[in-house]
Design an enzyme around this catalytic site. Structure first.
Site, PDB file in Angstrom:
ATOM      1  N   TYR A   1      71.311 -58.424   9.970  1.00  0.00           N
ATOM      2  CA  TYR A   1      70.477 -57.425  10.961  1.00  0.00           C
ATOM      3  C   TYR A   1      70.223 -58.041  12.276  1.00  0.00           C
ATOM      4  O   TYR A   1      70.539 -57.616  13.242  1.00  0.00           O
ATOM      5  CB  TYR A   1      69.064 -57.048  10.389  1.00  0.00           C
ATOM      6  CG  TYR A   1      68.181 -56.214  11.078  1.00  0.00           C
ATOM      7  CD1 TYR A   1      68.439 -54.799  11.429  1.00  0.00           C
ATOM      8  CD2 TYR A   1      66.995 -56.761  11.897  1.00  0.00           C
ATOM      9  CE1 TYR A   1      67.530 -54.257  12.225  1.00  0.00           C
ATOM     10  CE2 TYR A   1      66.353 -55.913  12.809  1.00  0.00           C
ATOM     11  CZ  TYR A   1      66.539 -54.739  12.845  1.00  0.00           C
ATOM     12  OH  TYR A   1      65.770 -53.878  13.514  1.00  0.00           O
TER      13      TYR A   1
ATOM     14  N   SER B   1      68.597 -52.562  19.074  1.00  0.00           N
ATOM     15  CA  SER B   1      68.698 -51.536  18.176  1.00  0.00           C
ATOM     16  C   SER B   1      69.905 -50.650  18.692  1.00  0.00           C
ATOM     17  O   SER B   1      70.214 -49.667  17.766  1.00  0.00           O
ATOM     18  CB  SER B   1      67.454 -50.605  18.279  1.00  0.00           C
ATOM     19  OG  SER B   1      66.562 -51.438  17.632  1.00  0.00           O
TER      20      SER B   1
ATOM     21  N   TYR C   1      62.803 -43.171  18.857  1.00  0.00           N
ATOM     22  CA  TYR C   1      61.887 -43.317  18.250  1.00  0.00           C
ATOM     23  C   TYR C   1      60.554 -42.284  18.409  1.00  0.00           C
ATOM     24  O   TYR C   1      61.119 -41.130  18.521  1.00  0.00           O
ATOM     25  CB  TYR C   1      61.056 -44.946  18.370  1.00  0.00           C
ATOM     26  CG  TYR C   1      62.142 -45.482  17.948  1.00  0.00           C
ATOM     27  CD1 TYR C   1      62.830 -45.952  16.653  1.00  0.00           C
ATOM     28  CD2 TYR C   1      62.778 -46.515  19.150  1.00  0.00           C
ATOM     29  CE1 TYR C   1      63.918 -46.991  16.609  1.00  0.00           C
ATOM     30  CE2 TYR C   1      63.707 -47.398  18.883  1.00  0.00           C
ATOM     31  CZ  TYR C   1      64.370 -47.731  17.924  1.00  0.00           C
ATOM     32  OH  TYR C   1      65.259 -48.539  17.423  1.00  0.00           O
TER      33      TYR C   1
ATOM     34  N   VAL D   1      65.445 -52.680  22.476  1.00  0.00           N
ATOM     35  CA  VAL D   1      64.396 -53.388  23.260  1.00  0.00           C
ATOM     36  C   VAL D   1      64.917 -54.500  24.037  1.00  0.00           C
ATOM     37  O   VAL D   1      64.082 -55.090  24.943  1.00  0.00           O
ATOM     38  CB  VAL D   1      63.317 -54.044  22.150  1.00  0.00           C
ATOM     39  CG1 VAL D   1      62.347 -53.093  21.519  1.00  0.00           C
ATOM     40  CG2 VAL D   1      64.023 -54.870  21.277  1.00  0.00           C
TER      41      VAL D   1
ATOM     42  N   LYS E   1      72.535 -50.216  15.910  1.00  0.00           N
ATOM     43  CA  LYS E   1      72.211 -49.452  14.687  1.00  0.00           C
ATOM     44  C   LYS E   1      73.431 -48.406  14.667  1.00  0.00           C
ATOM     45  O   LYS E   1      73.408 -47.553  13.542  1.00  0.00           O
ATOM     46  CB  LYS E   1      70.718 -49.100  14.639  1.00  0.00           C
ATOM     47  CG  LYS E   1      69.780 -50.059  14.225  1.00  0.00           C
ATOM     48  CD  LYS E   1      68.475 -49.672  14.638  1.00  0.00           C
ATOM     49  CE  LYS E   1      67.335 -50.975  14.431  1.00  0.00           C
ATOM     50  NZ  LYS E   1      65.869 -50.569  15.054  1.00  0.00           N
TER      51      LYS E   1
HETATM   52  O1  DON Z   1      63.949 -55.602  14.783  1.00  0.00           O
HETATM   53  C1  DON Z   1      63.813 -55.479  16.088  1.00  0.00           C
HETATM   54  O2  DON Z   1      62.469 -55.498  16.450  1.00  0.00           O
HETATM   55  C2  DON Z   1      64.907 -55.687  17.031  1.00  0.00           C
HETATM   56  N1  DON Z   1      65.850 -56.356  16.467  1.00  0.00           N
HETATM   57  C3  DON Z   1      65.182 -54.331  17.396  1.00  0.00           C
HETATM   58  C4  DON Z   1      64.417 -53.107  17.771  1.00  0.00           C
HETATM   59  C5  DON Z   1      64.909 -52.518  18.853  1.00  0.00           C
HETATM   60  O3  DON Z   1      65.642 -52.740  19.578  1.00  0.00           O
HETATM   61  C6  DON Z   1      63.829 -51.045  19.032  1.00  0.00           C
HETATM   62  N2  DON Z   1      64.476 -50.583  20.203  1.00  0.00           N
HETATM   63  N3  DON Z   1      63.794 -49.894  21.071  1.00  0.00           N
END
Ligand code: DON
Length: 312
Positions: free
Chosen positions: A191, A64, A243, A261, A67
């Site tokens: 994405y 993320s 978040y 993540v 982003k």
């Molecule tokens: O879409 C997802 O779930 C992952 N590609 C990215 C989520 C993420 O990194 C949330 N961050 N803490």
């Protein structure tokens, strides 16, 4: 100037000995294999000096954190019109939550929750093909970091594409509200590839420099974005970057930060430093446990905080 190298060495030593390292994300199977003992941290100062400790040269999945770069690109393409399709408020819910979307008619709360980032990617796609857009994102990140060795981990991208049913649901749901132009598969393809960017702490801290420097690329001297836009991206990182853990991160660390993540965090001290920390184990909000602790130690030791007057 505080002795940053000494501070980073002591943070890395504390991290190496930490008994509680959180849980590595396993909902993307390729991430479940990462060694939870890894820890790295890198700091690039406004003066251009790089400091690092631990596994700071080892690439990890930025997830993320990407982003932030995608938002920067989409604002360049759509300008403030982007904000008709994505909000700017903290969500107070998990990064992959779907409930709020119904109440808010398919307009995601902010560009950092998954739904918001999917809309941002729809803007980057702009009706074009995903391959071209993936290349564009990669080139942009390489330009920011001044490093052509940055790549996308295809195994991580494939792993997420095969298991990312929740994101497909979010995209389909937004499509039903008319908030997605491209084909759902094309947006999700972009994405997952963008999230699978593999970068080390050193590379990530380099890529974040424009946000500490009023939008200016320190290498080329060119504006990546205006000073005002850089300030606003930083504001969104502070309020939404972790978040439903954003309040706690602001309370403890007090600087804009964006987590992923994969266990990484990019943190920006405007006018002072661009910082990347990485430890794969996550806390119960899905943010790096030891990465957050490391940034708290660093801000305590340096006084770096957007809420504290800077005294040299
Ligand atoms: O879409 C997802 O779930 C992952 N590609 C990215 C989520 C993420 O990194 C949330 N961050 N803490």
């Amino acid at each position: 100037m505080p002795d940053i190298q000494r501070i980073l060495d002591s943070i890395a030593a504390e991290a190496a000995a930490a008994p509680d390292r959180g849980r590595v994300a396993d909902y993307i199977p390729a991430l479940a294999r990462i060694d939870p003992m890894r820890f790295g941290i890198a700091v690039v100062t406004a003066g251009g000096r790089m400091f690092a400790a631990g596994d700071a040269a080892e690439p990890f999945s930025i997830q993320s954190i990407s982003k932030v770069f995608a938002l920067t690109m989409a604002l360049g393409k759509a300008g403030p019109g982007l904000w008709k399709r994505v909000g700017r408020e903290p969500s107070g819910s998990a990064f992959n939550s779907i409930v709020q979307l119904e109440h808010e008619h398919g307009i995601p709360r902010n560009p950092f929750i998954n739904a918001g980032a999917i809309v941002v990617d729809d803007v980057i796609l702009g009706g074009g093909d995903p391959r071209g857009a993936i290349g564009e994102v990669l080139r942009f990140v390489r330009y920011l970091a001044e490093d052509d060795e940055i790549t996308i981990d295809m195994e991580v991208a494939r792993s997420e594409a095969e298991t990312g049913f929740r994101n497909l649901a979010l995209a389909n749901y937004m499509k039903s509200f008319g908030n997605l132009s491209a084909r759902v598969d094309d947006v999700i393809n972009l994405y997952v590839n963008q999230c699978a960017l593999a970068m080390s702490c050193r590379q990530l801290a380099m890529a974040g420099r424009f946000l500490m420097d009023d939008g200016r690329h320190p290498g080329t001297g060119r504006q990546v974005v205006s000073a005002l836009r850089a300030r606003r991206i930083n504001a969104l990182m502070l309020t939404c970057g972790h978040y439903d853990g954003s309040g706690e991160f602001a309370f403890r660390v007090g600087i804009p930060g964006k987590s992923g993540v994969g266990g990484g965090i990019l943190a920006i001290v405007p006018g002072q430093a661009s910082i990347a920390a990485w430890s794969p184990g996550l806390n119960d909000r899905g943010n790096s446990l030891l990465g957050s602790v490391a940034l708290e130690r660093l801000s305590d030791a340096t006084g770096w905080s957007v809420f504290q007057a800077l005294r040299e």
